[in-house]
Motif scaffolding. Structure first.
Motif, PDB file in Angstrom:
ATOM      1  N   LEU A 120     -12.215  -0.988  -4.715  1.00 32.51           N
ATOM      2  CA  LEU A 120     -11.057  -1.051  -3.833  1.00 32.51           C
ATOM      3  C   LEU A 120     -10.407   0.312  -3.628  1.00 32.51           C
ATOM      4  O   LEU A 120     -10.313   1.115  -4.553  1.00 32.51           O
ATOM      5  N   ASN A 121      -9.965   0.541  -2.398  1.00 25.01           N
ATOM      6  CA  ASN A 121      -9.267   1.771  -2.052  1.00 25.01           C
ATOM      7  C   ASN A 121      -7.913   1.792  -2.761  1.00 25.01           C
ATOM      8  O   ASN A 121      -7.116   0.862  -2.617  1.00 25.01           O
ATOM      9  N   LYS A 122      -7.638   2.848  -3.513  1.00 31.30           N
ATOM     10  CA  LYS A 122      -6.404   2.931  -4.287  1.00 31.30           C
ATOM     11  C   LYS A 122      -5.157   2.906  -3.406  1.00 31.30           C
ATOM     12  O   LYS A 122      -4.065   2.624  -3.887  1.00 31.30           O
ATOM     13  N   GLN A 123      -5.343   3.204  -2.120  1.00 30.45           N
ATOM     14  CA  GLN A 123      -4.225   3.165  -1.172  1.00 30.45           C
ATOM     15  C   GLN A 123      -3.582   1.777  -1.140  1.00 30.45           C
ATOM     16  O   GLN A 123      -2.386   1.642  -0.870  1.00 30.45           O
ATOM     17  N   VAL A 137      -5.116  -9.417  -6.073  1.00 33.12           N
ATOM     18  CA  VAL A 137      -6.219  -8.533  -5.699  1.00 33.12           C
ATOM     19  C   VAL A 137      -6.249  -8.471  -4.169  1.00 33.12           C
ATOM     20  O   VAL A 137      -6.288  -9.510  -3.506  1.00 33.12           O
ATOM     21  N   PRO A 138      -6.221  -7.271  -3.556  1.00 31.94           N
ATOM     22  CA  PRO A 138      -6.226  -7.160  -2.098  1.00 31.94           C
ATOM     23  C   PRO A 138      -7.436  -7.841  -1.463  1.00 31.94           C
ATOM     24  O   PRO A 138      -8.559  -7.745  -1.984  1.00 31.94           O
ATOM     25  N   TYR A 139      -7.181  -8.520  -0.340  1.00 38.84           N
ATOM     26  CA  TYR A 139      -8.241  -9.256   0.365  1.00 38.84           C
ATOM     27  C   TYR A 139      -8.497  -8.638   1.739  1.00 38.84           C
ATOM     28  O   TYR A 139      -9.616  -8.236   2.044  1.00 38.84           O
ATOM     29  N   GLY A 302     -12.875  -9.574  11.352  1.00 41.89           N
ATOM     30  CA  GLY A 302     -12.351  -8.581  12.277  1.00 41.89           C
ATOM     31  C   GLY A 302     -11.151  -7.823  11.750  1.00 41.89           C
ATOM     32  O   GLY A 302     -10.626  -6.933  12.420  1.00 41.89           O
ATOM     33  N   TYR A 303     -10.686  -8.153  10.551  1.00 40.56           N
ATOM     34  CA  TYR A 303      -9.580  -7.431   9.927  1.00 40.56           C
ATOM     35  C   TYR A 303     -10.127  -6.297   9.075  1.00 40.56           C
ATOM     36  O   TYR A 303     -11.331  -6.245   8.774  1.00 40.56           O
ATOM     37  N   ALA A 304      -9.243  -5.408   8.656  1.00 41.16           N
ATOM     38  CA  ALA A 304      -9.672  -4.249   7.878  1.00 41.16           C
ATOM     39  C   ALA A 304      -9.845  -4.620   6.413  1.00 41.16           C
ATOM     40  O   ALA A 304      -9.008  -5.307   5.829  1.00 41.16           O
ATOM     41  N   THR A 305     -10.917  -4.146   5.814  1.00 38.73           N
ATOM     42  CA  THR A 305     -11.180  -4.422   4.406  1.00 38.73           C
ATOM     43  C   THR A 305     -10.571  -3.334   3.521  1.00 38.73           C
ATOM     44  O   THR A 305     -10.654  -2.146   3.845  1.00 38.73           O
ATOM     45  N   PRO A 306      -9.968  -3.712   2.386  1.00 36.97           N
ATOM     46  CA  PRO A 306      -9.459  -2.721   1.435  1.00 36.97           C
ATOM     47  C   PRO A 306     -10.550  -2.220   0.493  1.00 36.97           C
ATOM     48  O   PRO A 306     -10.296  -1.366  -0.352  1.00 36.97           O
ATOM     49  N   ASN A 307     -11.751  -2.782   0.641  1.00 35.92           N
ATOM     50  CA  ASN A 307     -12.877  -2.438  -0.216  1.00 35.92           C
ATOM     51  C   ASN A 307     -13.556  -1.176   0.320  1.00 35.92           C
ATOM     52  O   ASN A 307     -14.241  -1.219   1.340  1.00 35.92           O
ATOM     53  N   PHE A 324      -7.725   0.304  13.964  1.00 36.04           N
ATOM     54  CA  PHE A 324      -7.830  -0.665  12.869  1.00 36.04           C
ATOM     55  C   PHE A 324      -8.067   0.002  11.517  1.00 36.04           C
ATOM     56  O   PHE A 324      -7.775  -0.589  10.473  1.00 36.04           O
ATOM     57  N   TYR A 325      -8.579   1.204  11.538  1.00 34.88           N
ATOM     58  CA  TYR A 325      -8.684   2.032  10.335  1.00 34.88           C
ATOM     59  C   TYR A 325      -8.022   3.362  10.671  1.00 34.88           C
ATOM     60  O   TYR A 325      -8.689   4.359  10.940  1.00 34.88           O
ATOM     61  N   PRO A 326      -6.666   3.388  10.670  1.00 34.89           N
ATOM     62  CA  PRO A 326      -5.922   4.578  11.123  1.00 34.89           C
ATOM     63  C   PRO A 326      -6.188   5.802  10.259  1.00 34.89           C
ATOM     64  O   PRO A 326      -6.542   5.701   9.090  1.00 34.89           O
ATOM     65  N   LYS A 327      -5.972   6.970  10.862  1.00 35.79           N
ATOM     66  CA  LYS A 327      -6.110   8.220  10.111  1.00 35.79           C
ATOM     67  C   LYS A 327      -5.014   8.284   9.045  1.00 35.79           C
ATOM     68  O   LYS A 327      -4.000   7.588   9.127  1.00 35.79           O
ATOM     69  N   GLN A 328      -5.224   9.137   8.065  1.00 34.00           N
ATOM     70  CA  GLN A 328      -4.342   9.175   6.901  1.00 34.00           C
ATOM     71  C   GLN A 328      -2.889   9.487   7.271  1.00 34.00           C
ATOM     72  O   GLN A 328      -1.951   8.976   6.648  1.00 34.00           O
ATOM     73  N   SER A 329      -2.692  10.304   8.292  1.00 36.77           N
ATOM     74  CA  SER A 329      -1.326  10.663   8.684  1.00 36.77           C
ATOM     75  C   SER A 329      -0.538   9.443   9.149  1.00 36.77           C
ATOM     76  O   SER A 329       0.687   9.387   8.987  1.00 36.77           O
ATOM     77  N   ILE A 330      -1.237   8.455   9.720  1.00 36.78           N
ATOM     78  CA  ILE A 330      -0.593   7.199  10.126  1.00 36.78           C
ATOM     79  C   ILE A 330      -0.410   6.296   8.911  1.00 36.78           C
ATOM     80  O   ILE A 330       0.648   5.685   8.707  1.00 36.78           O
TER      81      ILE A 330
END
Length: 360
Positions: A120-123, A137-139, A302-307, A324-330
């Motif tokens: 999982l992405n620590k974000q 646990v993020p889904y 169709g949603y963004a995965t945290p994995n 749907f997967y924005p850049k880090q600044s966003i």
């Protein structure tokens, strides 16, 4: 005498039939009770998992899945709190995790039984609603943003939330029917937090929101994505997942997250304290955390995965969709909703209701 004998025989036969039925029902109940030991009850949003994943999970583990659905976090909370049905796994959104936890309705996770957490992405871990991911646990995750028709609306004009107040969108705007979201985006447009609990700030937001009314065509729920797909409106404030659904039906549509920030929502896997099949629940969480399974699920939903490892397996056409997967600044400007107490929940609801009444 013959008549009496025939009557007696009939009664005797009836008794035998009734006894047989009782035995059959008892056997059936015992059989159901036995089979239920291997059945996991999964309480989730409608159409929020690839059905083939559940079939594959059952084939691999032997655990059957009883999939039950809800249409709002509040409905899910009420059902879990009331009891009656022993849900083994549920999928609340961020603020609802906090509410369930504070209500003593969640089981604390046994980390020794979890696998794939490092995928999982620590974000998306250690959020304010569940520090240390002790209960969740993020889904899936997503954003609140602006869906628009590219043939009519110039996307470069939608850099911030205040842009939708422009008079050129008069009677063209659809809003999702949600107090936290609409007041939240208004607060952001004024440089405030979506979790603001200051009476003066909320009053100022309510005042600015009322000035948006000339642009508002309708305030709607799930039908928003259908209206946009059918060209009933040119611009809308809605969720990333709903936007993607509409875009799949109408290629003229696009989605953007304003640069001044937005809401980051997270749906999460939790185990209710009343769960009867915790071993099976952990097995399904771990299965869903596998990169190949999470990637398959993300493509279906169709949603963004945290994995993060699942993200790497997605097609480049999906990974490159910055809406749907924005850049880090966003991402750095996205805010997660905190669970309000009853007083502030009512304050936001009342302010939004007054705004809606202005539409009538």
């Amino acid at each position: 005498m013959k008549k009496i004998l025939m009557t007696f025989s009939g009664v005797f036969l009836l008794i035998l039939v009734l006894l047989g039925l009782q035995w059959g029902l008892s056997a059936s109940r015992n059989q159901d009770s036995s089979s239920s030991k291997d059945t996991l009850t999964f309480y989730n949003w409608g159409d929020y998992i690839d059905p083939s994943i559940l079939k594959d999970f059952t084939k691999e583990t032997g655990y059957k899945v009883n999939y039950q659905t809800f249409d709002s976090n509040e409905a899910m909370y009420t059902k879990i709190k009331q009891g009656g049905t022993n849900f083994d796994l549920a999928v609340p959104s961020d603020y609802m995790v906090s509410k369930l936890k504070n209500g003593g309705l969640l089981a604390k996770l046994d980390k020794s039984q979890l696998t794939g957490m490092d995928n999982l992405n620590k974000q998306f871990l250690n959020q304010s609603f569940d520090k240390g991911n002790q209960y969740s646990v993020p889904y899936f995750w997503g954003t609140l943003g602006i869906l628009y028709n590219k043939k009519v609306v110039n996307g470069s004009d939608l850099k911030d939330w205040s842009s939708i107040w422009s008079s050129k969108y008069r009677h063209q705007l659809l809003l999702v029917d949600s107090a936290r979201d609409i007041l939240g985006m208004t607060l952001i447009s004024q440089g405030k937090s979506v979790n603001d609990q200051n009476t003066a700030d909320l009053a100022a937001a309510q005042g600015k929101l009322s000035s948006l009314m000339p642009n508002v065509k309708a305030i709607v729920g799930d039908e928003l994505k259908l209206y946009m797909a059918q060209g009933e409106a040119n611009i809308a404030v809605t969720y990333s997942g709903e936007a993607k659904n509409a875009m799949e039906k109408n290629s003229d549509l696009a989605y953007t997250v304003p640069e001044d920030g937005s809401n980051l929502w997270l749906d999460n896997l939790v185990i209710p304290k009343s769960a009867k099949h915790k071993k099976a629940a952990y097995a399904l969480i771990n299965y869903l955390n596998r990169p190949e399974v999470a990637a398959k699920n993300a493509e279906y939903i169709g949603y963004a995965t945290p994995n993060q490892k699942a993200y790497q397996l997605l097609p480049n056409s999906v990974k490159s969709e910055q809406a749907f997967y924005p850049k880090q600044s966003i991402l750095d400007k996205l805010q997660v909703y905190q669970n309000f107490n009853q007083y502030w929940t009512q304050k936001y609801n009342d302010a939004f209701l007054e705004f809606k009444l202005g539409k009538q």
